[in-house]
Write a protein that holds these residues in place. Sequence first.
Motif, PDB file in Angstrom:
ATOM      1  N   UNK A 100      -2.592   6.894   7.136  1.00 31.49           N
ATOM      2  CA  UNK A 100      -1.420   6.051   6.899  1.00 31.49           C
ATOM      3  C   UNK A 100      -0.197   6.934   6.650  1.00 31.49           C
ATOM      4  N   UNK A 101      -0.389   7.958   5.814  1.00 33.39           N
ATOM      5  CA  UNK A 101       0.707   8.883   5.514  1.00 33.39           C
ATOM      6  C   UNK A 101       1.149   9.639   6.760  1.00 33.39           C
ATOM      7  N   UNK A 102       0.151   9.993   7.596  1.00 29.96           N
ATOM      8  CA  UNK A 102       0.446  10.723   8.818  1.00 29.96           C
ATOM      9  C   UNK A 102       1.348   9.881   9.734  1.00 29.96           C
ATOM     10  N   UNK A 107       0.542   1.575   9.408  1.00 29.06           N
ATOM     11  CA  UNK A 107       0.454   2.094   8.035  1.00 29.06           C
ATOM     12  C   UNK A 107      -0.413   1.162   7.193  1.00 29.06           C
ATOM     13  N   UNK A 108      -0.163  -0.121   7.333  1.00 30.50           N
ATOM     14  CA  UNK A 108      -0.898  -1.113   6.553  1.00 30.50           C
ATOM     15  C   UNK A 108      -2.379  -1.129   6.935  1.00 30.50           C
ATOM     16  N   UNK A 109      -2.637  -1.057   8.254  1.00 38.65           N
ATOM     17  CA  UNK A 109      -4.028  -1.078   8.708  1.00 38.65           C
ATOM     18  C   UNK A 109      -4.786   0.127   8.149  1.00 38.65           C
ATOM     19  N   UNK A 110      -4.206   1.330   8.295  1.00 42.60           N
ATOM     20  CA  UNK A 110      -4.893   2.521   7.791  1.00 42.60           C
ATOM     21  C   UNK A 110      -5.100   2.438   6.276  1.00 42.60           C
ATOM     22  N   UNK A 111      -4.090   1.990   5.552  1.00 40.30           N
ATOM     23  CA  UNK A 111      -4.233   1.889   4.091  1.00 40.30           C
ATOM     24  C   UNK A 111      -5.344   0.931   3.725  1.00 40.30           C
ATOM     25  N   UNK A 112      -5.304  -0.254   4.323  1.00 38.08           N
ATOM     26  CA  UNK A 112      -6.275  -1.280   3.936  1.00 38.08           C
ATOM     27  C   UNK A 112      -7.681  -0.932   4.407  1.00 38.08           C
ATOM     28  N   UNK A 147      -8.038   4.581   4.858  1.00 40.25           N
ATOM     29  CA  UNK A 147      -7.639   5.906   5.307  1.00 40.25           C
ATOM     30  C   UNK A 147      -6.189   6.195   4.956  1.00 40.25           C
ATOM     31  N   UNK A 148      -5.952   6.521   3.690  1.00 40.92           N
ATOM     32  CA  UNK A 148      -4.579   6.727   3.228  1.00 40.92           C
ATOM     33  C   UNK A 148      -3.948   7.961   3.881  1.00 40.92           C
ATOM     34  N   UNK A 194       0.334   0.933  -0.020  1.00 38.95           N
ATOM     35  CA  UNK A 194      -0.894   1.661   0.303  1.00 38.95           C
ATOM     36  C   UNK A 194      -1.198   2.716  -0.749  1.00 38.95           C
ATOM     37  N   UNK A 195      -0.183   3.519  -1.085  1.00 37.90           N
ATOM     38  CA  UNK A 195      -0.379   4.575  -2.086  1.00 37.90           C
ATOM     39  C   UNK A 195      -0.797   3.972  -3.415  1.00 37.90           C
TER      40      UNK A 195
END
Length: 525
Positions: A323-325, A311-316, A319-320, A344-345
């Motif tokens: 991350x949500x997925x 989640x953190x990797x996708x957010x940073x 790709x939010x 992230x959000x």
Amino acid sequence: MSATPLPPPSILSFTDMATNLSEVHQSHAHMIKTGLIHSPAAAARLLSSAVATDELPALAYADSLFSRLPAPTSFAWNSMIRAHARAPDPAPALQLFYRMLHSPTRPDKYTFPFVLKACAALPEAFQIHARILKTGFGSDIFVLNTLLHTYAINGLTAEALKLFARMPQKDVISWNAMINAFVTHGLVGRARKLFDKMSERNVETWNFMISGYSNLGLVDQSRELFNLMPVRDIVSWNAMITGCARTGRFDEVISLFQEMQYGNVWPDECTFVNVLSACARVGSLGQGEWIRAYVDKNGIEIKGFLATALVDMYSKCGSIEKALQVFNNTSKKDVSTWNAMIDGLSSHGLGEHALRLFEEMPRNGLVPNGVTFVNVLSACSHEGLLNEGCRIFNDMARVYGIEPEIEHYGCMVDLLGRAGLLVAAEELLRRAPVKDAPVLWRSLLSACREHGDLELAEIAAKQLLELSPFDSSCYIQLSNVYALLGRWEDARMLREMMKVQGVKKEPGCSTIEVDGAIHEFFVGD
DNA sequence: TTAGGGTTAG
């Protein structure tokens, strides 16, 4: 007790092979039906199978079986002590041990390692040490190694060393325990002296040294040993990767990860988490996605640390949606996973969504922690959600029992400051638990400048300069305030002071991934 | 039946 019936081998081997409590219960039922339960040996095997399942209800069940044994053997006592020593509350293990001492059964060489594991505090360990000497196990290498380890992890380096020196025989485990004792207290130089003296080392010996250097940020020294070691296991790779990740050597993390693919060592969850964290820091979406694909292909369950890291990797990496997925498709999430998603959000400008997630936490059985509130309050601050932010801040201690810390005050000074409530912001700042925290004054200062309160800005900037006289940004901030006030002479004097103090402005630096390669760039590039 | 190593989020 009646004569013991001859045990049917089938049921006893079924008992031994039981992997869960329900299978143990089946054996128990069968033993009652056949009368086998009256055989002490059969009952002891039932008991040891129950505790071997490592299930907490099995422990209570084993306790009740044990209490009905008329004359427990040392094996039965040991099984019970071990089971309790491994449980979340190890205290009953010690009580059992003292009951054993008053029973007709003597402790044996297996008893002490289990008992020592249960020693949460040092006075207990000292008592057990005395008992070991009294009962004549003072030369058993297993017992002494465990004792050595107990001292080592409790910080009694001197005691450990004394014991180590007196041991009649030492093996590689004894040496490792001593190295571990030094390393866990940052005495890596003394550990190294032992390491250099060892005639026989195993992979753990090397690993202790590597993680010892890594934990102190001495990654070059870790790397030197890492390159020299004859055989590396997953722990060696992880210790090296973790060391690099923690000291910001992210490109080295990624090359180590690629390098390990050529060996016969398979990455595990710890590896993924560290590599993903490095990907997040350098913004390497490509490498992160590669790990995601690897995880999916190998049927590795995404949960806990791994879910959080993804989640953190996708957010940073921007790709939010992904991350949500990950967040939505992961059933086993802990508070950290939620924190990473909220953060992230919030950093993607989706503060309202972040807040909704926060409000859903209790319904999902999750208790927010201090980090959650940092993320939520910072979301409020970014979105200008003044009322929500104040309400949540006030609820922290009252409803959730979490005392606000400096970070939370920081968010609030920011929130109030952005809303132009400068007096309230300053008042809150002065109530913060840590007095004179530069972060808080910095927040206040930028709010003052934003809202043109130059009088308060000067107070904040002067305070800041006093607190961090070697931070170039403080001089620049105060001089900017003077410039805004038209006090050019004061501004010039500050730049002069900076020169005299030798304070230099550090260029800002960031990294970006282009075609799979990581590039570093500086402000002004 | 017995001893030892590595991890996330602000």
